[in-house]
Design a protein around this motif. Structure first.
Motif, short mmCIF file in Angstrom:
data_model
loop_
_atom_site.label_atom_id
_atom_site.label_comp_id
_atom_site.label_asym_id
_atom_site.label_seq_id
_atom_site.Cartn_x
_atom_site.Cartn_y
_atom_site.Cartn_z
N ARG A 118 -1.88 -1.73 -8.22
CA ARG A 118 -1.10 -1.94 -7.00
C ARG A 118 -1.95 -2.62 -5.94
NH1 ARG A 118 1.86 2.83 -5.56
NH2 ARG A 118 1.35 2.34 -3.42
N ARG A 119 -3.22 -2.16 -5.82
CA ARG A 119 -4.12 -2.77 -4.86
C ARG A 119 -4.33 -4.24 -5.18
NH1 ARG A 119 -7.15 0.39 -1.08
NH2 ARG A 119 -8.15 -1.60 -0.69
N SER B 218 -2.27 -6.33 -6.87
CA SER B 218 -1.11 -7.20 -6.65
C SER B 218 -0.82 -7.32 -5.15
CB SER B 218 0.10 -6.68 -7.41
OG SER B 218 0.37 -5.36 -7.03
#
Lengths: 259, 313
Positions: free
Chosen positions: B29-30, B32
């Motif tokens: 997540r970090r 993207s």
């Protein structure tokens, strides 16, 4: 007739291998009968892929050194002492429980690694990655894994050439007669570190070239790994059947008499 | 050390799979979320080829002391070259391929192996390295020296946590395994640290613009302490869970080997009772160890914060 890699839906292979390893892991210590049954199962799968059982067993031997981790238990646990005596200045005893734990861990590791060996013999690396991606492995990891596999041999060859060059310039860690050559630890570490650094720069330059080529061909950032060579329509049914069989194997491990 | 299958209790292996999946998911997540064009996050091809580089770089070795060879795991190096998040993804991929394709480490144990080497080694190592670099003033030399220290620490932490996991699974004796593993890895870690330093120095000299990829960013210390405490608590919770679930596997018994009585009286006792044969359950010792690690970790972060503030004045 041995089947060629890719004729089986790789998703089924991956799930079967994982379920098998879990079933083996769930077997209690001392359930040697169930472990033997599990080994027969993996040896059968291997034989169907054209791997002789003894070859498979021998290749599984790579896990043997790990028994070192469990060895102290044999002498430290005090339950069920089966031998006691003096070894030199030390009094020593052998615990049946410790022995059973160490032996069971070793057998489980050995059977499980054979399942992994059969897995890669049934589906080649890129196919496994495609299968994992179809099983919702995140795209970034699948892309990264696919490219790592693709460039692995190339960079390993490059590293090997550098090591040969290092050895040819007398920086090899150990000389011909076994004597140590080269400078201090710091000096040797710096030489090695420089090799690592220059290998990284070469890898980086290669990545930049590949990126440019990919961008100029309209790449979107995700590696197209194509579709599975074989997609099994009855995958769901087969997976349920396989997992049921393996759960049964595991349950068998729970009820079978233990030694 | 790549754990094979069979040595970890299945509950522990599955729990570590869950923890690993959660943390790797967070790293993804970090990644993207990062929109910087030049960052590694936006360069999947670079990440893949660096993965192959880490594989190849693990071939490089040199002897540190008799019988012990220094070699590279590359966790902290990857974290520095690509940034902690992309580095974690690359190491996850490398460890996964080692298990799936080369049988180097088990499949059920893969979660544990990624946790011990990819998450503790790369993510933890890179974050610790940043704290140390900040504390030392953030110069180029400080940043590279910090990577060396973190490289050594990552090897030690990985070996220690692996041994604790084996202890929790009842397949090793922590009182013998831990000193043995940490002793050997103290030497192996020197190799890791020195090679990391030399490689980063080489890259910083030859292609200084590349290293900006991994340059320390200003993350707040509060956040780092929260993350550190969170991880420590997670480990402590896991330890307590499995200690209560399988007391038999954890039952510590008095050592009968004669030479171990010599270790009965340590020169000092930080936690009374944290000595080898004196207590009958490993649970307490393990919890103390975990809490101790948490305290030390928090203390390092706090001290780094203080030092950084002092340095700025």
């Amino acid at each position: 007739m041995a089947r060629v890699p890719g004729q089986v839906d790789a998703r089924a292979t991956v799930i079967a291998a994982l379920a098998f390893i879990l079933a083996v892991a769930l077997m209690p210590a001392g359930a040697y009968v169930a472990m033997a049954a599990a080994w027969l199962l993996v040896a059968t799968a291997g034989a169907l892929r054209g791997i002789a059982p003894l070859t498979l067993a021998r290749r599984g031997g790579i896990v043997f050194p790990f028994v070192l981790a469990a060895l102290p238990l044999i002498f430290i646990r005090s339950d069920e002492v089966i031998w006691e005596g003096l070894v030199g200045p030390f009094s020593l005893h052998v615990s049946g429980v410790g022995l059973r734990i160490a032996l069971s861990a070793l057998l489980k590791a050995w059977i499980s690694v054979q399942a992994s060996i059969v897995l890669v013999a049934t589906a080649d690396a890129p196919t496994i990655v495609v299968a994992l991606r179809r099983m919702r492995l995140p795209d970034a990891i699948a892309t990264s894994a696919g490219l790592t596999i693709r460039y692995l041999e190339l960079l390993r060859d490059e590293a090997q050439r550098m090591l040969r060059a290092r050895a040819a310039r007398s920086v090899s860690p150990v000389g011909v007669g076994g004597e140590r050559v080269g400078g201090s630890i710091a000096w040797r570490a710096r030489t090695t570190g420089n090799l690592v650094g220059s290998l990284f720069l070469r890898a980086y330059a290669r990545a930049a070239r590949v990126e440019e080529a990919a961008l100029s061909r309209g790449a979107t950032g995700s590696l197209s790994t194509g579709s599975l060579p074989t997609a099994d329509r009855y995958l769901g049914v087969k997976v349920v059947a396989a997992v049921t069989l393996l759960l049964a194997l595991s349950a068998f491990g729970q009820v079978v008499p233990r030694l | 050390m790549h754990l094979p299958d069979g040595f970890l209790a299945p509950q522990l292996a599955l729990a570590l799979w869950v923890a690993t999946a959660a943390i790797v998911g967070f790293a993804l997540r970090r990644l993207s979320a990062s929109s910087d064009e030049a960052s590694a996050a936006q360069r999947p091809i670079l990440m893949g080829i660096v993965g192959a580089f880490i594989f190849a770089a693990q071939l490089f070795n040199f002897p540190v002391a008799a019988g012990t060879s220094g070699h590279l795991l590359g966790g902290v190096l990857a974290g520095y070259l690509l940034g902690p998040w992309a580095g974690t993804i690359v190491m996850t991929t490398v460890i996964g391929i080692q298990a799936l394709i080369f049988q180097d480490g088990g499949l059920l144990a893969l979660g544990a192996n990624i946790f011990n080497m990819g998450i503790i080694g790369t993510l933890g190592g890179a974050l610790v390295a940043r704290s140390i670099a900040t504390a030392l003033g953030g110069s180029r030399v400080a940043t590279i020296a910090a990577a060396g220290v973190a490289g050594w620490l990552s090897v030690m932490a990985g070996a220690g946590v692996t041994t604790l996991q084996l202890g929790l699974s009842g397949t090793t004796d922590v009182s013998i395994g831990l000193p043995a593993m940490l002793g050997i890895h103290a030497l192996i870690g020197i190799g890791e640290g020195l090679i990391t330093i030399a490689a980063l120095t080489f890259i910083a000299t030859t292609a200084p613009d590349l290293l900006t990829l991994g340059a320390p960013t200003r993350a707040s210390a509060t956040r780092r302490i929260l993350v550190g405490s969170g991880i420590s608590l997670l480990v402590a919770a896991l330890a307590a869970l499995f200690a209560s679930a399988d007391p038999d596997g954890l039952q510590r018994v008095a050592l009968t080997l004669g030479f171990h009585t010599a270790a009965n009286t340590p020169p000092f006792e930080l936690f009374p009772g944290y000595t080898i044969p004196g207590i009958d359950s490993a649970t307490g010792t393990l919890l103390i160890a975990v809490v101790g690690v948490g305290i030390i970790f928090t203390a390092i972060l706090l001290l780094s914060r203080i030092a950084a503030r002092r340095g700025r004045q």
